[in-house]
Design an enzyme around this catalytic site. Sequence first.
Site, PDB file in Angstrom:
ATOM      1  N   HIS A 139     -18.014  -3.187   5.990  1.00  0.00           N
ATOM      2  CA  HIS A 139     -17.312  -3.816   5.262  1.00  0.00           C
ATOM      3  C   HIS A 139     -15.724  -3.321   5.423  1.00  0.00           C
ATOM      4  O   HIS A 139     -15.738  -1.943   4.939  1.00  0.00           O
ATOM      5  CB  HIS A 139     -17.681  -3.701   3.644  1.00  0.00           C
ATOM      6  CG  HIS A 139     -16.711  -4.705   2.733  1.00  0.00           C
ATOM      7  ND1 HIS A 139     -16.526  -5.937   2.925  1.00  0.00           N
ATOM      8  CD2 HIS A 139     -16.058  -4.085   1.676  1.00  0.00           C
ATOM      9  CE1 HIS A 139     -15.663  -6.333   1.983  1.00  0.00           C
ATOM     10  NE2 HIS A 139     -15.507  -5.376   1.160  1.00  0.00           N
ATOM     11  N   GLY A 154     -13.312   0.616   1.456  1.00  0.00           N
ATOM     12  CA  GLY A 154     -13.201   0.958   0.130  1.00  0.00           C
ATOM     13  C   GLY A 154     -13.865  -0.073  -0.610  1.00  0.00           C
ATOM     14  O   GLY A 154     -14.325  -1.177   0.105  1.00  0.00           O
ATOM     15  N   GLU A 155     -14.025  -0.079  -1.804  1.00  0.00           N
ATOM     16  CA  GLU A 155     -14.661  -0.923  -2.537  1.00  0.00           C
ATOM     17  C   GLU A 155     -14.174  -2.490  -2.589  1.00  0.00           C
ATOM     18  O   GLU A 155     -13.032  -2.479  -2.418  1.00  0.00           O
ATOM     19  CB  GLU A 155     -15.117  -0.489  -4.161  1.00  0.00           C
ATOM     20  CG  GLU A 155     -15.774   0.786  -4.123  1.00  0.00           C
ATOM     21  CD  GLU A 155     -16.145   1.185  -5.537  1.00  0.00           C
ATOM     22  OE1 GLU A 155     -15.730   0.441  -6.617  1.00  0.00           O
ATOM     23  OE2 GLU A 155     -16.808   2.521  -5.885  1.00  0.00           O
ATOM     24  N   SER A 156     -14.819  -3.377  -3.048  1.00  0.00           N
ATOM     25  CA  SER A 156     -14.397  -4.720  -3.052  1.00  0.00           C
ATOM     26  C   SER A 156     -13.410  -4.831  -4.149  1.00  0.00           C
ATOM     27  O   SER A 156     -13.475  -4.205  -4.991  1.00  0.00           O
ATOM     28  CB  SER A 156     -15.597  -5.773  -3.372  1.00  0.00           C
ATOM     29  OG  SER A 156     -16.349  -5.804  -2.146  1.00  0.00           O
ATOM     30  N   GLY A 157     -12.239  -5.507  -3.891  1.00  0.00           N
ATOM     31  CA  GLY A 157     -11.281  -5.632  -4.836  1.00  0.00           C
ATOM     32  C   GLY A 157     -10.174  -4.681  -5.087  1.00  0.00           C
ATOM     33  O   GLY A 157      -9.244  -4.600  -5.897  1.00  0.00           O
ATOM     34  N   GLY A 159      -7.912  -3.569  -2.897  1.00  0.00           N
ATOM     35  CA  GLY A 159      -6.768  -3.981  -2.070  1.00  0.00           C
ATOM     36  C   GLY A 159      -6.487  -3.844  -0.648  1.00  0.00           C
ATOM     37  O   GLY A 159      -5.489  -3.705  -0.073  1.00  0.00           O
ATOM     38  N   LYS A 160      -7.664  -3.588  -0.135  1.00  0.00           N
ATOM     39  CA  LYS A 160      -7.593  -3.899   1.497  1.00  0.00           C
ATOM     40  C   LYS A 160      -6.958  -4.819   2.086  1.00  0.00           C
ATOM     41  O   LYS A 160      -6.129  -4.710   2.820  1.00  0.00           O
ATOM     42  CB  LYS A 160      -9.201  -3.666   1.874  1.00  0.00           C
ATOM     43  CG  LYS A 160      -9.904  -2.378   1.326  1.00  0.00           C
ATOM     44  CD  LYS A 160     -11.399  -2.379   2.170  1.00  0.00           C
ATOM     45  CE  LYS A 160     -12.261  -3.568   1.787  1.00  0.00           C
ATOM     46  NZ  LYS A 160     -12.595  -3.486   0.301  1.00  0.00           N
ATOM     47  N   SER A 161      -7.455  -6.064   1.568  1.00  0.00           N
ATOM     48  CA  SER A 161      -6.777  -7.271   2.179  1.00  0.00           C
ATOM     49  C   SER A 161      -5.183  -7.322   2.039  1.00  0.00           C
ATOM     50  O   SER A 161      -4.596  -7.924   2.766  1.00  0.00           O
ATOM     51  CB  SER A 161      -7.524  -8.406   1.706  1.00  0.00           C
ATOM     52  OG  SER A 161      -8.757  -8.252   2.266  1.00  0.00           O
ATOM     53  N   ASP A 178     -12.720  -8.218   6.115  1.00  0.00           N
ATOM     54  CA  ASP A 178     -13.640  -8.322   5.487  1.00  0.00           C
ATOM     55  C   ASP A 178     -15.159  -7.665   6.004  1.00  0.00           C
ATOM     56  O   ASP A 178     -15.558  -6.855   5.602  1.00  0.00           O
ATOM     57  CB  ASP A 178     -14.130  -9.721   5.062  1.00  0.00           C
ATOM     58  CG  ASP A 178     -15.336  -9.566   3.961  1.00  0.00           C
ATOM     59  OD1 ASP A 178     -15.228  -8.946   2.960  1.00  0.00           O
ATOM     60  OD2 ASP A 178     -16.129 -10.493   4.072  1.00  0.00           O
ATOM     61  N   ARG A 244      -3.414  17.963  -0.405  1.00  0.00           N
ATOM     62  CA  ARG A 244      -2.145  17.843  -0.275  1.00  0.00           C
ATOM     63  C   ARG A 244      -1.203  18.243   0.871  1.00  0.00           C
ATOM     64  O   ARG A 244      -0.181  18.295   1.047  1.00  0.00           O
ATOM     65  CB  ARG A 244      -1.611  18.289  -1.621  1.00  0.00           C
ATOM     66  CG  ARG A 244      -1.928  17.833  -3.075  1.00  0.00           C
ATOM     67  CD  ARG A 244      -1.520  18.483  -4.172  1.00  0.00           C
ATOM     68  NE  ARG A 244      -0.040  18.110  -4.150  1.00  0.00           N
ATOM     69  CZ  ARG A 244       0.671  18.416  -5.257  1.00  0.00           C
ATOM     70  NH1 ARG A 244       0.152  19.301  -6.163  1.00  0.00           N
ATOM     71  NH2 ARG A 244       1.910  18.337  -5.306  1.00  0.00           N
TER      72      ARG A 244
END
Length: 313
Positions: A139, A154-157, A159-161, A178, A244
Site C-alpha cells: 500500500h 503510511g496509514e490510509s488517509g 495524505g499520500k495521494s 494506492d 534532525r
Amino acid sequence: MASISLTKVIDKWKWENLTPEIDISKIKITQPDINRPALQLAGYFEHFEATRLQVVGFVEYSYMNGLDKEVQIEIFEKLLNNPIPGIVFCRELHPNDLFKEIAIKHGVPLLMSNKATSACMAEIIRWLNVQLAPCISIHGVLIDVYGEGVLITGESGIGKSEAALELIQRGHRLVTDDVVELRRVSADTLIGSAPNITKHFIELRGIGIVDVKALFGASSVKDTQNIDLVIHLEDWDKDKEYDRLGMEEEYIEYLGNKVVCHNIPIRPGRNLAIICESAAVNHRQKKMGYNAAQELYQRVQKSLAQRRDEEDD
C-alpha cells in the site's frame, strides 16, 4: 512459480512463428535465463537446461547445416526430444526442412527474429527478468521525482495521494497510487509498477477517482520506476525523538533488498510535496558523493579545533 505465456513473448518482440501447426497457447516460460544450444548440437547434453528459451545464432546455424544428414537426424532428435518452450532463430535465419520437421513432431515451436543474436539475447533476458521477478503488492504511492523513484507509504488517509497530486502539478510523474507492485529484478534493484486496473488513477477523499493522464497529459505518468527512496508518513508524536541531522541512514527491506527510508512526522502546515522533493534531491546528492550532514559535522569539528588552537595561544 512465476510464468509468462510464450504467446505474450512473441507479441512483445514481434517474432515470426515458423511452426503455426503447433498449439502454443498453453506453453509457459518460467525462467528468465536463455540458452544457446551450441554444445548440444555438438552432442554434449550434460546439464542441458531444456526449460529455457533457446536462441540460435549464425554460428550454431552454420554448424548444424554443415553436419551430415545422418548426424543431423541423430542430434536434432536428441535436442528436440526435450521440453523446450521455444527456439528463436536470430538474423532472419530459417531452419532447414529436417529440423523443422522434427521440431513439429516433438511440438517444439520455432520462432524467427530479425535482430542480431547478442542484441536479441540481451533484450530477452532484461525483459524476462522483470516479468518473472519475485513480486509483492504494498500500500503506497510511487512517484518519479527528479529521476528518483520515491515510494510514499503510511496509514490510509494520512495524505499520500494529496502529496502525489501536488508533486504531479510541480512537474513530476506518477507511477501508481494506492497499490504498488514491487518486483525484485536483481540484488540491487526493485522496480515498482501499477496494477492494470488502477494505472494512472489517483483516489482523493471527498473528490473521488482522478485520471492523472487525462488531466495533466502523458508527460505526467510513467509505467515503471526503480525504487530509490521510501518516505514513510506518520502522525506527529511530541514524545518521540526524530532524526534532525541524518548522519546515519535508516533502511526498510522489501523482497530481501534494502532501501533508504525516511520517517516523516505529519502535522498541520507541513508541505509534503516540498519535503518529498528535498528528500529526493538530497538522496541524489548522497549518491553523487555529497552528504550535507557530514559537511556540517566537518564544519563543527573544524570550528572546535580552531577554538582550541586560539585558547592554547
